[in-house]
Structures are given as structure tokens and as C-alpha cells.
Design a protein around this motif. Structure first.
Motif, PDB file in Angstrom:
ATOM      1  N   GLU A  19       0.819  -1.209   0.000  1.00 11.63           N
ATOM      2  CA  GLU A  19       0.000   0.000   0.000  1.00 11.63           C
ATOM      3  C   GLU A  19       0.862   1.274   0.000  1.00 11.63           C
ATOM      4  O   GLU A  19       1.900   1.335   0.646  1.00 11.63           O
ATOM      5  N   GLN A  20       0.417   2.290  -0.785  1.00 11.62           N
ATOM      6  CA  GLN A  20       1.050   3.618  -0.725  1.00 11.62           C
ATOM      7  C   GLN A  20       0.040   4.536  -0.035  1.00 11.62           C
ATOM      8  O   GLN A  20      -0.818   5.136  -0.686  1.00 11.62           O
ATOM      9  N   PRO A  21       0.090   4.613   1.299  1.00 10.25           N
ATOM     10  CA  PRO A  21      -0.969   5.322   2.032  1.00 10.25           C
ATOM     11  C   PRO A  21      -0.987   6.823   1.718  1.00 10.25           C
ATOM     12  O   PRO A  21       0.058   7.438   1.537  1.00 10.25           O
ATOM     13  N   ALA A  22      -2.207   7.384   1.650  1.00 12.63           N
ATOM     14  CA  ALA A  22      -2.371   8.817   1.364  1.00 12.63           C
ATOM     15  C   ALA A  22      -2.387   9.602   2.680  1.00 12.63           C
ATOM     16  O   ALA A  22      -3.299  10.372   2.943  1.00 12.63           O
ATOM     17  N   LEU A  23      -1.389   9.396   3.501  1.00 10.75           N
ATOM     18  CA  LEU A  23      -1.307  10.095   4.784  1.00 10.75           C
ATOM     19  C   LEU A  23      -0.140  11.068   4.717  1.00 10.75           C
ATOM     20  O   LEU A  23       0.791  10.879   3.939  1.00 10.75           O
ATOM     21  N   ALA A  24      -0.175  12.108   5.562  1.00  7.41           N
ATOM     22  CA  ALA A  24       0.892  13.111   5.519  1.00  7.41           C
ATOM     23  C   ALA A  24       2.227  12.494   5.934  1.00  7.41           C
ATOM     24  O   ALA A  24       3.233  12.646   5.247  1.00  7.41           O
ATOM     25  N   HIS A  25       2.254  11.783   7.057  1.00  7.32           N
ATOM     26  CA  HIS A  25       3.528  11.275   7.569  1.00  7.32           C
ATOM     27  C   HIS A  25       3.417   9.834   8.050  1.00  7.32           C
ATOM     28  O   HIS A  25       3.624   9.550   9.221  1.00  7.32           O
ATOM     29  N   PRO A  26       3.097   8.924   7.146  1.00  9.41           N
ATOM     30  CA  PRO A  26       3.049   7.528   7.592  1.00  9.41           C
ATOM     31  C   PRO A  26       4.465   7.031   7.877  1.00  9.41           C
ATOM     32  O   PRO A  26       5.424   7.533   7.293  1.00  9.41           O
ATOM     33  N   VAL A  27       4.586   6.062   8.788  1.00  9.18           N
ATOM     34  CA  VAL A  27       5.853   5.358   8.931  1.00  9.18           C
ATOM     35  C   VAL A  27       5.738   4.171   7.981  1.00  9.18           C
ATOM     36  O   VAL A  27       5.046   3.198   8.238  1.00  9.18           O
ATOM     37  N   LYS A  28       6.378   4.304   6.821  1.00 13.34           N
ATOM     38  CA  LYS A  28       6.112   3.400   5.718  1.00 13.34           C
ATOM     39  C   LYS A  28       7.226   2.371   5.599  1.00 13.34           C
ATOM     40  O   LYS A  28       8.276   2.628   5.021  1.00 13.34           O
ATOM     41  N   LEU A  29       6.968   1.205   6.182  1.00 15.66           N
ATOM     42  CA  LEU A  29       7.990   0.152   6.219  1.00 15.66           C
ATOM     43  C   LEU A  29       7.451  -1.088   5.504  1.00 15.66           C
ATOM     44  O   LEU A  29       7.642  -2.210   5.934  1.00 15.66           O
ATOM     45  N   ASN A  30       6.743  -0.863   4.381  1.00 17.34           N
ATOM     46  CA  ASN A  30       6.035  -1.977   3.733  1.00 17.34           C
ATOM     47  C   ASN A  30       6.448  -2.254   2.291  1.00 17.34           C
ATOM     48  O   ASN A  30       5.957  -3.228   1.713  1.00 17.34           O
ATOM     49  N   THR A  31       7.301  -1.439   1.677  1.00 13.57           N
ATOM     50  CA  THR A  31       7.651  -1.726   0.273  1.00 13.57           C
ATOM     51  C   THR A  31       9.163  -1.693   0.016  1.00 13.57           C
ATOM     52  O   THR A  31       9.585  -1.615  -1.142  1.00 13.57           O
TER      53      THR A  31
END
Ligand SMILES: *Cc1c(COP(=O)(O)O)cnc(C)c1O
Length: 355
Positions: A19-31
Motif C-alpha cells: 500500500e502507498q498510504p495517502a497520509l501526511a507522515h506515515p511510517v512506511k515500512l512496507n515496500t
């Protein structure tokens, strides 16, 4: 579904990216994106290519990406006719299915591996057999001695992160002299040994690499294959039957500049590796079993907590990790290495969730 769909489309089960979340500051550790920016020289090269008014964009890019392939060939000490460039290594792999893996016998790849492989096999009508990883999630190259239409594996493997030493890759090559052996090195720069320098010795070896992970250019879509000139010609024939200009001008310029700044990428890899070791050491006392990783992610399992539930609880805190609903690994989480702050946020959140 529609009556206008081809039979092929009806039969497809497409790959689902993280997922590419549409949030301002996600902690994105998924791709498995790199937490650090690309070399400033790559950014500068894009500006230079664009110029004041973007006039260069009027013209098609070099269809052969010659300058980029020359720079990458020089970087690896190989000849330019041993290098193929494509729109991300996903496209390079797709071309390899059409160009090199469609034969009478099924190809073989691990049961737990990059989940795009079965998708390409389906799209291109390539039959395959999966070979089980052992109970430690390691690849045993002796399991790949049966005659096949080709062997395909990532090194380090994904999503486990485990790497094979180069000596084992050579065992695999020697055991399969009559079949193409494709080594997908998307994560090689984070701790494994590249097989690129074996291409002169093994005409059946194709090594696939990408600028998406270690060079922080996932958004530019640039990948490569290295191999005997005849294998590269096969890929080029498929490319020129599909899309003459897979790499746009900005992507060619950015990737070339990245290969002129190895110091930058070596430094960001070193930071990622240091964070990976620290995160592993923090997850273990929380009760996680962590597979030893040579990549920019860790693959971890908690014996007392369901992985999908943990992933959902993290998501509620705007922390994104990857969970695969697949046999043997549905109790694992794949966690990309973020910045030190992002790793700390993950550890804090997990401590709260587990408490
Ligand atoms: C990320 C990844 C790729 C694809 O990378 P792109 O160059 O961004 O298309 C290929 N193989 C594996 C194993 C990967 O994890």
C-alpha cells in the motif's frame, strides 16, 4: 469483468504491491523503499536534463540507453553488450520470462520468494514448479539439480532476507549448464555477494539488478540485466517488440549520475545495515524470531501474536509493514528498514501493542 476481456485477462491473478498510504507522515515500512534520498548528483542530473524550459522532453530518449549502460558496465567491469536496461527490474524480469524461460520443461523457483514470479509465469504461459525452502527458510541449491526450463531466485531471497554465498550460486550454475539461471539481486548491496562477475564464465547466467532499493530511485524505474551478449540480445529483441523507449530521459540521466556517486550509495547502505542490526536486536527481546537478513528488511514472527492482527494494530498507529497471506509465512511480518526514528517508532508501537 466484461465480455470485452480477452481469455488471458480472465485467467490473471495480478501482483498486489504494498500500500502507498495517502497520509501526511506515515511510517512506511512496507515496500522496501530506501529511507534516504538518492545522490544529490542524480537530482542535479534530472534538473540539467530538463533545462530551463523542458525542451529536451520534445524528443524521444535514447532507445538503447547507451550512456547509462556504458556507465553501469564500467562500474561492474563488464562490456556494454553484456548489459540490458529496462523500466525497473520488474520489466527486465518480465522480458526474461518471454525471452529466456519459456521452454518445454517447467522452470523452478522457491516456494517462498518474490510473489511477482508466478504472476509473470501466468501472463507469459510459462509453467513452473516451486521448490520448498528448508525449515530455516534457506535455499538448498542441491534441490535444484533436476532438469528444468530454467532456475530463478533472488539473492538475498525475498521476503526472507536470507542470502546464499557466491560459492553456492556457482554450485547452482554448474548443476544447470543447460538451463538459464536468473539471479535477482534487488537487495544484493545490503549484504550479499553479486554474481555479476561470473557472467563471463557461465553463458547461462543472467543477473538482474535495480536502482530502486540501494540507490533510492524506486520512483524513476530503472533496472538492469547482466549476462552473456546472447542473453542480452534475447532481452533486447523482446524489448524492441514491446516498447522501444522503456527508459525516459530523466530516468536515464538520474541513474547514470547515481553510478557516478558510489560513495553516496555506499554510505546510505551502511546506515541501513546498521539500523537493520539494531532493529533485529530490539525485536528479539520483544519475543520475535527474526530471520537473519542480508537485505533492507527483516522477516519476523512472534510466537504468541497473530501476524495479521499485529499488522492491523500497527496500521492503526499509521505504521505500515507487509503481511503476506500465503502458506508457511502467514505468521510473519516483513518490515523494511526505515530511518532510525522510524525504526524507533516501530519498536515503541510494538512494545505498546504487545504489553
Ligand atoms: C523490489 C524488487 C524487484 C523490483 O524492483 P524494481 O526495479 O523497482 O521493479 C525485483 N525483485 C525483487 C526480489 C524485489 O524485491
Amino acid at each position: 469483468m466484461s465480455r470485452f476481456w480477452s481469455e488471458i485477462v480472465h485467467g490473471l491473478t495480478p501482483y498486489v504491491p504494498g500500500e502507498q498510504p495517502a497520509l501526511a507522515h506515515p511510517v512506511k515500512l512496507n515496500t522496501n523503499e530506501n529511507p534516504y534520498p538518492p545522490s544529490p548528483r542524480a537530482v542535479e542530473a534530472i534538473r540539467r536534463e530538463l533545462g530551463e524550459d523542458g525542451a529536451s522532453l520534445r524528443k524521444y530518449p535514447d532507445p538503447t540507453a547507451r550512456a547509462l549502460r556504458e556507465a553501469v558496465a564500467k562500474h561492474h567491469g563488464v562490456r556494454v553488450d553484456q548489459v540490458f536496461a529496462g523500466n525497473g527490474s520488474d520489466e527486465v524480469l518480465a522480458h526474461a520470462f518471454a525471452a529466456l524461460l519459456k521452454h518445454d520443461r517447467p522452470i523452478r523457483f522457491p516456494d517462498i520468494t518474490y510473489s511477482f514470479y508466478p504472476v509473470y509465469a501466468q501472463l507469459y504461459g510459462v509453467e513452473y514448479e516451486t521448490v520448498a525452502l528448508n525449515s530455516d527458510f534457506a535455499i538448498d541449491v542441491d534441490d535444484y539439480r533436476a532438469p528444468s526450463g530454467g532456475v530463478l531466485l533472488p539473492n538475498p531471497n525475498a521476503p526472507t532476507g536470507r542470502a546464499l554465498p557466491l560459492s553456492e550460486i556457482e554450485v547452482l550454475l554448474k548443476a544447470n549448464p543447460d538451463a538459464p539461471v536468473i539471479v535477482d539481486e534487488a537487495y544484493v548491496d545490503f549484504g550479499a555477494e553479486s554474481a555479476v562477475n561470473l557472467i563471463d564464465a557461465y553463458p547461462n547466467l543472467l543477473v538482474v539488478q535495480t536502482t530502486s532499493k540501494a540507490r533510492s530511485l524506486a520512483g524513476m524505474r530503472v533496472g538492469f540485466a547482466f549476462g552473456d551478449a546472447a542473453l542480452i540480445e534475447a532481452l533486447t529483441r523482446v524489448k524492441d517488440s514491446f516498447n522501444s523507449y522503456p527508459l525516459d530521459r530523466l530516468a536515464q540521466a538520474a541513474a547514470l549520475a547515481s553510478y557516478e556517486d558510489d560513495a553516496w550509495f555506499e554510505q546510505s547502505c551502511a546506515k541501513v545495515v546498521a539500523s537493520r542490526e539494531k532493529l533485529t536486536a530490539q525485536l528479539q527481546p520483544l519475543g520475535f524470531d527474526v530471520v537473519p537478513s542480508a537485505a533492507n528488511f527483516v522477516f519476523a514472527k512472534h510466537p504468541a501474536h497473530d501476524a495479521a492482527t499485529l499488522a492491523a494494530a500497527l496500521k492503526a498507529k499509521e505504521i505500515f509493514v507487509r503481511h503476506f497471506k500465503l502458506p508457511r509465512i502467514d505468521q510473519h511480518l516483513r518490515i523494511s528498514i526505515g530511518t532510525p526514528d522510524e525504526c524507533d517508532a516501530l519498536v515503541t508501537a510494538l512494545s505498546e501493542i504487545l504489553a
